[in-house]
Motif scaffolding. Structure first.
Motif, PDB file in Angstrom:
ATOM      1  N   LEU A  60       0.771  -1.292  -0.043  1.00 32.01           N
ATOM      2  CA  LEU A  60      -0.040   0.059  -0.124  1.00 32.01           C
ATOM      3  C   LEU A  60       0.697   1.252   0.152  1.00 32.01           C
ATOM      4  CD1 LEU A  60      -2.749  -1.125   2.516  1.00 32.01           C
ATOM      5  CD2 LEU A  60      -3.079  -0.515   0.225  1.00 32.01           C
ATOM      6  N   SER A  61       2.026   1.177   0.519  1.00 35.95           N
ATOM      7  CA  SER A  61       2.956   2.428   0.685  1.00 35.95           C
ATOM      8  C   SER A  61       3.809   2.546  -0.424  1.00 35.95           C
ATOM      9  CB  SER A  61       3.773   2.159   1.970  1.00 35.95           C
ATOM     10  OG  SER A  61       5.057   1.413   1.740  1.00 35.95           O
ATOM     11  N   ALA A  62       4.072   1.607  -1.255  1.00 37.04           N
ATOM     12  CA  ALA A  62       4.912   1.832  -2.728  1.00 37.04           C
ATOM     13  C   ALA A  62       4.434   2.761  -3.413  1.00 37.04           C
ATOM     14  CB  ALA A  62       4.935   0.194  -3.308  1.00 37.04           C
ATOM     15  N   PHE A  63       3.209   2.973  -3.645  1.00 38.76           N
ATOM     16  CA  PHE A  63       2.711   3.960  -4.515  1.00 38.76           C
ATOM     17  C   PHE A  63       3.115   5.457  -3.844  1.00 38.76           C
ATOM     18  CE2 PHE A  63      -0.424   7.299  -4.550  1.00 38.76           C
ATOM     19  CZ  PHE A  63      -0.560   7.685  -5.731  1.00 38.76           C
ATOM     20  N   SER A  64       2.866   5.541  -2.510  1.00 39.53           N
ATOM     21  CA  SER A  64       3.144   6.686  -2.153  1.00 39.53           C
ATOM     22  C   SER A  64       4.640   7.396  -2.041  1.00 39.53           C
ATOM     23  CB  SER A  64       2.817   6.771  -0.527  1.00 39.53           C
ATOM     24  OG  SER A  64       1.343   6.704  -0.326  1.00 39.53           O
ATOM     25  N   ALA A 384       2.254   6.135   6.513  1.00 35.38           N
ATOM     26  CA  ALA A 384       1.049   5.757   7.135  1.00 35.38           C
ATOM     27  C   ALA A 384       0.541   4.226   6.826  1.00 35.38           C
ATOM     28  CB  ALA A 384      -0.086   6.613   6.641  1.00 35.38           C
ATOM     29  N   PRO A 385       0.525   3.737   5.792  1.00 34.66           N
ATOM     30  CA  PRO A 385       0.003   2.223   5.518  1.00 34.66           C
ATOM     31  C   PRO A 385       0.930   1.362   6.311  1.00 34.66           C
ATOM     32  CG  PRO A 385       0.715   3.333   3.637  1.00 34.66           C
ATOM     33  CD  PRO A 385       0.619   4.405   4.447  1.00 34.66           C
ATOM     34  N   ILE A 386       2.295   1.794   6.219  1.00 26.94           N
ATOM     35  CA  ILE A 386       3.335   0.759   6.733  1.00 26.94           C
ATOM     36  C   ILE A 386       3.153   0.660   8.133  1.00 26.94           C
ATOM     37  CG2 ILE A 386       5.873   0.359   7.002  1.00 26.94           C
ATOM     38  CD1 ILE A 386       6.402   1.566   4.197  1.00 26.94           C
ATOM     39  N   ILE A 387       3.359   1.819   8.802  1.00 21.27           N
ATOM     40  CA  ILE A 387       3.080   2.040  10.398  1.00 21.27           C
ATOM     41  C   ILE A 387       1.672   1.614  10.732  1.00 21.27           C
ATOM     42  CG2 ILE A 387       2.930   3.529  12.296  1.00 21.27           C
ATOM     43  CD1 ILE A 387       5.076   5.327  10.674  1.00 21.27           C
ATOM     44  N   THR A 388       0.807   1.715  10.219  1.00 20.06           N
ATOM     45  CA  THR A 388      -0.513   1.329  10.431  1.00 20.06           C
ATOM     46  C   THR A 388      -0.631  -0.207  10.473  1.00 20.06           C
ATOM     47  OG1 THR A 388      -1.552   3.284   9.810  1.00 20.06           O
ATOM     48  CG2 THR A 388      -3.164   1.392  10.152  1.00 20.06           C
ATOM     49  N   PHE A 390       1.858  -2.437  10.612  1.00 27.53           N
ATOM     50  CA  PHE A 390       2.548  -3.141  11.611  1.00 27.53           C
ATOM     51  C   PHE A 390       2.004  -3.011  13.002  1.00 27.53           C
ATOM     52  CE2 PHE A 390       5.708  -3.324   8.207  1.00 27.53           C
ATOM     53  CZ  PHE A 390       6.148  -4.649   8.194  1.00 27.53           C
ATOM     54  N   ILE A 391       1.669  -1.933  13.414  1.00 30.88           N
ATOM     55  CA  ILE A 391       0.814  -1.561  14.471  1.00 30.88           C
ATOM     56  C   ILE A 391      -0.380  -2.481  14.681  1.00 30.88           C
ATOM     57  CG2 ILE A 391      -0.362   0.057  15.945  1.00 30.88           C
ATOM     58  CD1 ILE A 391       1.602   2.299  15.240  1.00 30.88           C
ATOM     59  N   ALA A 392      -1.267  -2.146  13.621  1.00 29.53           N
ATOM     60  CA  ALA A 392      -2.320  -3.235  13.904  1.00 29.53           C
ATOM     61  C   ALA A 392      -2.185  -4.942  13.692  1.00 29.53           C
ATOM     62  CB  ALA A 392      -3.330  -2.942  12.523  1.00 29.53           C
ATOM     63  N   GLN A 393      -1.054  -5.267  13.481  1.00 29.48           N
ATOM     64  CA  GLN A 393      -0.675  -6.451  13.289  1.00 29.48           C
ATOM     65  C   GLN A 393      -0.427  -7.018  14.761  1.00 29.48           C
ATOM     66  OE1 GLN A 393       1.662  -8.244   9.603  1.00 29.48           O
ATOM     67  NE2 GLN A 393       3.118  -8.517  11.269  1.00 29.48           N
ATOM     68  N   THR A 394       0.262  -6.207  15.470  1.00 29.69           N
ATOM     69  CA  THR A 394       0.897  -6.382  16.855  1.00 29.69           C
ATOM     70  C   THR A 394      -0.244  -5.849  17.972  1.00 29.69           C
ATOM     71  OG1 THR A 394       2.042  -4.520  16.792  1.00 29.69           O
ATOM     72  CG2 THR A 394       3.072  -6.634  16.100  1.00 29.69           C
ATOM     73  N   HIS A 395      -0.804  -4.900  17.856  1.00 33.81           N
ATOM     74  CA  HIS A 395      -1.502  -4.213  18.866  1.00 33.81           C
ATOM     75  C   HIS A 395      -2.926  -3.700  18.658  1.00 33.81           C
ATOM     76  CE1 HIS A 395       2.474  -3.926  21.178  1.00 33.81           C
ATOM     77  NE2 HIS A 395       2.795  -3.336  20.020  1.00 33.81           N
ATOM     78  N   GLY A 396      -3.437  -3.839  17.424  1.00 38.97           N
ATOM     79  CA  GLY A 396      -4.640  -3.402  16.962  1.00 38.97           C
ATOM     80  C   GLY A 396      -4.557  -2.167  16.451  1.00 38.97           C
ATOM     81  N   VAL A 403      -2.021   7.426  16.708  1.00 40.54           N
ATOM     82  CA  VAL A 403      -0.812   7.688  16.244  1.00 40.54           C
ATOM     83  C   VAL A 403      -1.035   8.786  15.205  1.00 40.54           C
ATOM     84  CG1 VAL A 403       1.493   7.039  14.946  1.00 40.54           C
ATOM     85  CG2 VAL A 403       0.877   5.797  16.971  1.00 40.54           C
ATOM     86  N   GLY A 404      -1.891   8.413  14.379  1.00 40.13           N
ATOM     87  CA  GLY A 404      -2.291   9.440  13.368  1.00 40.13           C
ATOM     88  C   GLY A 404      -2.506  10.652  13.779  1.00 40.13           C
ATOM     89  N   ALA A 405      -3.426  10.655  14.684  1.00 41.90           N
ATOM     90  CA  ALA A 405      -4.180  12.018  15.352  1.00 41.90           C
ATOM     91  C   ALA A 405      -3.137  12.832  15.894  1.00 41.90           C
ATOM     92  CB  ALA A 405      -4.931  11.588  16.484  1.00 41.90           C
TER      93      ALA A 405
END
Length: 425
Positions: A60-64, A384-388, A390-396, A403-405
């Motif tokens: 998802l982040s490759a485009f950005s 954003a898609p990378i961090i989101t 990996f965070i979602a994968q481990t913490h939801g 973090v985005g806020a």
């Protein structure tokens, strides 16, 4: 349509303004449908190609990443070559890349297709800013800027609404092929119908209407030194850092919202398509309202920069505030409501940010400064898609939204404290 002095725009200029904005909305909507195709087909692609959430975040982040880097030359090229040629060839390039994604066989090929899509789509918004600065006087650029920016949430809203239904009956690969064909159609219309001011024999009345800015600037050449000099100004860095926070939070939702509704909120694929489209329709309204409102604020402020800067910061503070309950609410309906407010404000902030670029930049470097701001923004969009993921994968997903806020809040402060005055020619 009238100028700041009250004289009406000549009839042919009014027709050109309407036609230009219509074509920009069409190409911009296709631009965002193409970007969102991967997000809509997210779960199907993960199952078919055996990808993890972390890998999907990278995809998802490759485009950005490529889109952000391509912003650096895109703005200068729009100022130097004109919007007609640059956006037209960009449409062709990104449509080829989008269609090619329907034929990929592995993760690496998919990444390459997304990188090429980012490069091809880079001219869209710098070219649009150039079109508005060419055909509108400075005090009236907020409303048309809001209109062309409205294409992004419009495309983002249409993507889950249309593509989710298509995904129920077609293989995910057809989504990329069909949207690529739509881009070729838009390119043909753009080349056939749009002209830059230098390409038309203007009457004295039309030249007088545009003389304050647009027609004069069309003949001015942007050198590399003039482009590089933008980095020496605090306002440039404030806009880059500020847009980083705005685009980061917006792209958390743009890239992960369908998967978030399915995986975290346990919605079905069909219902998630409808729910994911609602916030982006709100974003479409946000762009239109913000464009008009920023003109009103600008005309009543001590300077256009001051008025448009305040509008950006206020919208971004709201983005951060409404993301907190969106992340923590137990009710799906209330969460979607809060997300809708965030997307409304995110697109309002984006429209005001591009209008701010036309107020801050020297006349011959509007697209250049706008693209630098967009470069900073899409560094946030790339992360954003990378961090989101990996965070979602481990913490939801909830911590990822918070973090985005935080990034949006810091971005608002950057606009307030660093963007203080226009850059002198």
């Amino acid at each position: 349509m009238t100028t700041t002095s009250g004289s009406p725009a000549p009839p042919r200029i009014r027709r050109i303004q309407f036609l230009s904005l219509s074509l920009l909305v069409l190409s911009g909507a296709i631009n965002y449908v193409d970007r969102a195709t991967l997000a809509v087909a997210n779960t199907s692609i993960v199952k078919d190609m055996g990808l993890s959430l972390g890998q999907m975040g990278l995809l998802l982040s490759a485009f950005s990443w490529s889109y952000a880097l391509a912003q650096l030359p895109a703005g200068a090229l729009a100022d130097r070559l004109g919007a007609r040629r640059l956006l037209g060839f960009g449409l062709i390039a990104w449509s080829i890349a989008q269609g090619a994604a329907g034929f990929v066989q592995n993760f690496f090929q998919f990444v390459v297709a997304r990188i090429l899509l980012g490069i091809g789509e880079a001219p869209q918004f710098p070219s649009a800013a150039r079109v508005v600065s060419n055909w509108y006087p400075p005090a009236q650029r907020g409303a048309p800027t809001g209109v062309f920016n409205a294409a992004s949430p419009l495309g983002s809203a249409l993507a889950p609404l249309i593509l989710t239904q298509a995904l129920l009956v077609l293989d995910w690969r057809w989504l990329f092929i069909l949207t690529g064909l739509a881009g070729f159609f838009a390119a043909a219309l753009w080349f056939a119908l749009y002209r830059d001011p230098a390409d038309l024999p203007l009457t004295e009345e039309e030249r007088a209407y545009l003389a304050e800015d647009g027609a004069k600037r069309e003949t001015e050449t942007v050198t590399f030194a003039a482009w590089a000099a933008l980095f020496s100004h605090r306002a440039t860095w404030g806009m880059m850092l500020g847009f980083f926070g705005s685009v980061y939070l917006n792209w958390v939702y743009l890239t992960w919202l369908p998967a978030y509704l399915v995986n975290e909120r346990h919605m079905s694929l069909a219902s998630s398509g409808l729910m994911a489209s609602i916030p982006f329709f709100c974003g479409f309204v946000g762009c239109l309202v913000a464009g008009w409102l920023s003109d009103q604020i600008s005309q009543r402020s001590a300077s256009p920069v001051l008025g448009r800067r305040r509008a950006v910061a206020l919208a971004m503070f709201g983005m951060a505030a409404f993301t907190v309950p969106a992340a923590l609410a137990e009710s799906n309906a209330f969460a979607v409501f809060c997300i809708s407010v965030v997307i409304f404000l995110a697109n309002a902030a984006s429209a005001c940010s591009w209008a701010l670029a036309t107020a801050v930049a020297p006349p011959n470097r509007v697209a250049s400064l706008g693209s630098l701001q967009n470069f900073g923004g899409f560094l946030g969009g790339a992360l954003a898609p990378i961090i989101t993921g990996f965070i979602a994968q481990t913490h939801g997903f909830a911590p990822a939204l918070l973090v985005g806020a935080g990034f949006a809040f810091l971005g608002a402060l950057s606009y307030l404290f660093l963007v203080r005055a226009p850059i002198k020619a």
